[in-house]
Design an enzyme around this catalytic site. Sequence first.
Site, mmCIF file in Angstrom:
data_model
loop_
_atom_site.group_PDB
_atom_site.id
_atom_site.type_symbol
_atom_site.label_atom_id
_atom_site.label_comp_id
_atom_site.label_asym_id
_atom_site.label_seq_id
_atom_site.Cartn_x
_atom_site.Cartn_y
_atom_site.Cartn_z
ATOM 1 N N ASP A 294 32.201 -25.197 -40.679
ATOM 2 C CA ASP A 294 32.213 -23.760 -40.420
ATOM 3 C C ASP A 294 33.082 -23.423 -39.198
ATOM 4 O OD1 ASP A 294 31.538 -21.114 -40.179
ATOM 5 O OD2 ASP A 294 29.374 -21.444 -40.340
ATOM 6 N N ASP B 146 29.472 -13.585 -44.846
ATOM 7 C CA ASP B 146 28.135 -14.017 -45.273
ATOM 8 C C ASP B 146 27.495 -13.047 -46.270
ATOM 9 O OD1 ASP B 146 28.675 -15.904 -43.408
ATOM 10 O OD2 ASP B 146 26.803 -15.659 -42.286
HETATM 11 C C1 GLA Z 1 27.998 -18.759 -40.617
HETATM 12 C C2 GLA Z 1 28.091 -19.174 -42.076
HETATM 13 C C3 GLA Z 1 26.704 -19.145 -42.685
HETATM 14 C C4 GLA Z 1 25.790 -20.087 -41.908
HETATM 15 C C5 GLA Z 1 25.769 -19.721 -40.432
HETATM 16 C C6 GLA Z 1 25.036 -20.749 -39.595
HETATM 17 O O1 GLA Z 1 27.589 -17.434 -40.478
HETATM 18 O O2 GLA Z 1 28.961 -18.345 -42.778
HETATM 19 O O3 GLA Z 1 26.765 -19.514 -44.044
HETATM 20 O O4 GLA Z 1 26.249 -21.407 -42.076
HETATM 21 O O5 GLA Z 1 27.090 -19.602 -39.911
HETATM 22 O O6 GLA Z 1 25.084 -20.487 -38.236
#
Ligand code: GLA
Length: 520
Positions: free
Chosen positions: A285, A345
């Site tokens: 990420d 997200d």
């Molecule tokens: C980001 C990602 C999510 C999750 C969070 C965890 O927002 O896009 O899918 O993994 O981080 O902190």
Amino acid sequence: MHARHHHGQHFQFAVALTISLFLPATLVVALVTAQQSPTEPLNGNWAVRTPNSDGTFRTTYLNLKQEGARITGTIRVTQFYYRIAESTGGPEGFAITGSMMDGKSERKVQYEGKLVGGELHISTRRRPTDKPTEMVAVRAPAGEGALPPRNPLPALRKVPDNGLARTPPMGWNSWNKFASRIDDATVRSIGDAMANNGMKAAGYLYINIDDTWEAGRDAKGNIQTNKKFPDMKALADYVHSKGLKLGIYSSPGPNTCAGYEGSYGHEEQDARTYAAWGIDYLKYDWCGARTLYTDEEMPAIYQIMGDALLKTKRPIVYSLCQYGRLDVWKWGADVGGNLWRTTGDIRDAWDSMSRIGFGQNELAPWAKPGHWNDPDMLEIGNGAMTETEYKTHMSLWSMLAAPLLAGNDLRNMSPEILAILTNHDVIAVDQDKDGKQGKQVWKSGDQEIWSRPLAGGAFAMGVFNRATAEAKVTLKWSDIGITGKWRVRDLWLHQDIEWPGPQSSITVPPHGVVMLRLSH
Ligand code: GLA
């Protein structure tokens, strides 16, 4: 500038003098000493440490430098490093604004504070109308929490295909339901549920731990797990004993999105650790990498981990999570990615799910066996959408050849939710071996028809109704480019249906879908 500076000093002196009339002598001495000290009292590295329940701390750092009437320096909050761009005041009361570029958009934070004894009492708010959050910062060693120097980028080359994920990965991920409340016992019980409730039989395989498993590093730089995950190898062994696979999460930056330890500068070492633990899947990420690198540098950064995973010789699915920036679908496969997030997200809400799902049309050409567009994890069963909407979610993701990563609590779901997640007819569409992503072939107002070619000359068709009222859709085979006679199966009724002819009407519930498989 200068005039204001002197003004400020006079003002402070006047305040000290006035207060001294009423205060005990010791405090007056302290105030006067502070005034006379050669360095400004705000200068230094300040930390606010908030304990997480897992033995780690979430730390906000304010690295301040007072120069006359100006305060400069940096602020670090979770994965974000801000440069102080504006300031007013001094030790007796200041306000600072931090700014950073996140891709092409600017992010800002604002803090107000004052020096009280040896501590900084500070407050912040997200929006001007919010109630401020109050915090106490104490002095921290110089350099702690600072942004590390940039490591050089490798030259771009094509990372060899790891041969994994020939069909879109299926499994479960902890984030949507549990966020930071995920631990060893929960992962085991989710694994038990998946192995026994029909999900494993339906094809779900990966149990993926998302953010918040990490602690710091040991003296040799090895990544440590926090209290919630006492023994990652034992956990992997357990998950493997159920015939399932275990996934984990990290960031190419120094910090993850939740502010935990990232893999920056330790990529090969972390990949080796994952392999030694028996990890089968990595979600990587962007998060904390954004202050060090521009979006244009993402491919090189993702290539580092792509190479590192290959080097371990363990089959580890590589999932890129950088929210679809820089048209990741064009280079995700070249850096070794098996899937790449195409959006921000998802939330458990019709608006979020439908905006993401119906927005994937242009990306169809980039999906192929081993390399998938990832419109984010499923929200099915998390409670804020209706069963009809969850069926649409499942149908749409399958039309898109999207990874099917359940995001609910598999241990206690209703039979209806389980039936949606394990609809083998719909899953067969998602997992079709040709791996061609579906496309929108017809649209009129809130009604859309999507079509997906399947192996052997068959295809799947989703008739979607995005409106809040029931809709009648007239389906003309000429509109969707087919002729002749077809066998038609309704994938939610699980039965073949009599199709009246090349032009016929079907009724689709609000926010609902009729999903069909057409074959000869
Ligand atoms: C980001 C990602 C999510 C999750 C969070 C965890 O927002 O896009 O899918 O993994 O981080 O902190």
